[in-house]
Design a protein around this motif. Sequence first.
Motif, mmCIF file in Angstrom:
data_model
loop_
_atom_site.group_PDB
_atom_site.id
_atom_site.type_symbol
_atom_site.label_atom_id
_atom_site.label_comp_id
_atom_site.label_asym_id
_atom_site.label_seq_id
_atom_site.Cartn_x
_atom_site.Cartn_y
_atom_site.Cartn_z
ATOM 1 N N LEU A 169 4.625 -14.074 4.740
ATOM 2 C CA LEU A 169 4.573 -12.656 4.365
ATOM 3 C C LEU A 169 3.147 -12.298 3.939
ATOM 4 O O LEU A 169 2.561 -12.974 3.092
ATOM 5 N N PHE A 170 2.606 -11.252 4.529
ATOM 6 C CA PHE A 170 1.259 -10.792 4.224
ATOM 7 C C PHE A 170 1.360 -9.418 3.578
ATOM 8 O O PHE A 170 2.030 -8.531 4.090
ATOM 9 N N SER A 171 0.662 -9.248 2.471
ATOM 10 C CA SER A 171 0.611 -7.966 1.783
ATOM 11 C C SER A 171 -0.858 -7.593 1.602
ATOM 12 O O SER A 171 -1.674 -8.427 1.221
ATOM 13 N N PHE A 172 -1.180 -6.332 1.902
ATOM 14 C CA PHE A 172 -2.554 -5.848 1.841
ATOM 15 C C PHE A 172 -2.633 -4.571 1.008
ATOM 16 O O PHE A 172 -1.662 -3.829 0.915
ATOM 17 N N THR A 173 -3.806 -4.349 0.447
ATOM 18 C CA THR A 173 -4.097 -3.093 -0.230
ATOM 19 C C THR A 173 -5.324 -2.472 0.426
ATOM 20 O O THR A 173 -6.177 -3.182 0.970
ATOM 21 N N PRO A 174 -5.450 -1.161 0.379
ATOM 22 C CA PRO A 174 -6.624 -0.516 0.994
ATOM 23 C C PRO A 174 -7.885 -0.740 0.173
ATOM 24 O O PRO A 174 -7.825 -0.918 -1.031
ATOM 25 N N ILE A 175 -8.978 -0.720 0.862
ATOM 26 C CA ILE A 175 -10.277 -0.840 0.198
ATOM 27 C C ILE A 175 -10.917 0.543 0.178
ATOM 28 O O ILE A 175 -10.947 1.231 1.142
#
Length: 175
Positions: A169-175
Motif C-alpha cells: 500500500l502506497f500513500s502520498f501527500t502533495p508537495i
Amino acid sequence: MKYFLLFTLIIVTTFLQSCDERITPKTNDVIVEVPPTNTILLSSHSWQYNEVIIRGGGKTVVQFSRPNSIGLSSDFGTTKITYKSDGSHETESKGGISRGKWKLSSDEKQLTIADSNGNGVMFDVLTISKSKLEFSVTFKKIDFKDDAGWETKMKSLGLSVTSTEYVVLFSFTPI
C-alpha cells in the motif's frame, strides 16, 4: 392633455416598480462547480511518499511512515513524483531522475506506471484527492518463477513464506 399625463404617470409608475427588487426580485444564477477528474487531481502537483505498508500472511510491515517517523532516511523520504498531464512522469530521488509513462484506466480505478523501458506495474487506485493519493499492488506466489524466489522475497520483507500473496500500500501527500 389630461389623459396623456395620466397615461405617462401610469407608465412611469409601472417602470419604477419593475426596478424595485422587493416586487420583482433579481434571480441569482447558480454556478455549479464541476469536480476535477482524477487525472487533473493526479497531475495538478507533485507527490511525496507519506507511508509504504506491506501486508501478507496476517502480518503488517511498515516500510516507511512520515507521520510516525519510520524510515525517513530511506529513499522514500526524499523521493518526489510528478505525474504530468501529457501522461509522462518524473521521479526525483537520491539516485537522480527517472522518467516514464502513466495512465489511468477508463473507470479511473487502476493506474499503470511504466519506466522508460516500458516495464510497467498496474496499481489499484484507492484514493485520489487534492490532499491524498493512495494505491496498492498485489503480488502473488503463482506469478513468481520458482518457490525459492518467492521465499527469498518473503523473507526479505519479513513476511511468512507460507503466504500466497502480499499487498503493498502506497500513500502520498502533495508537495
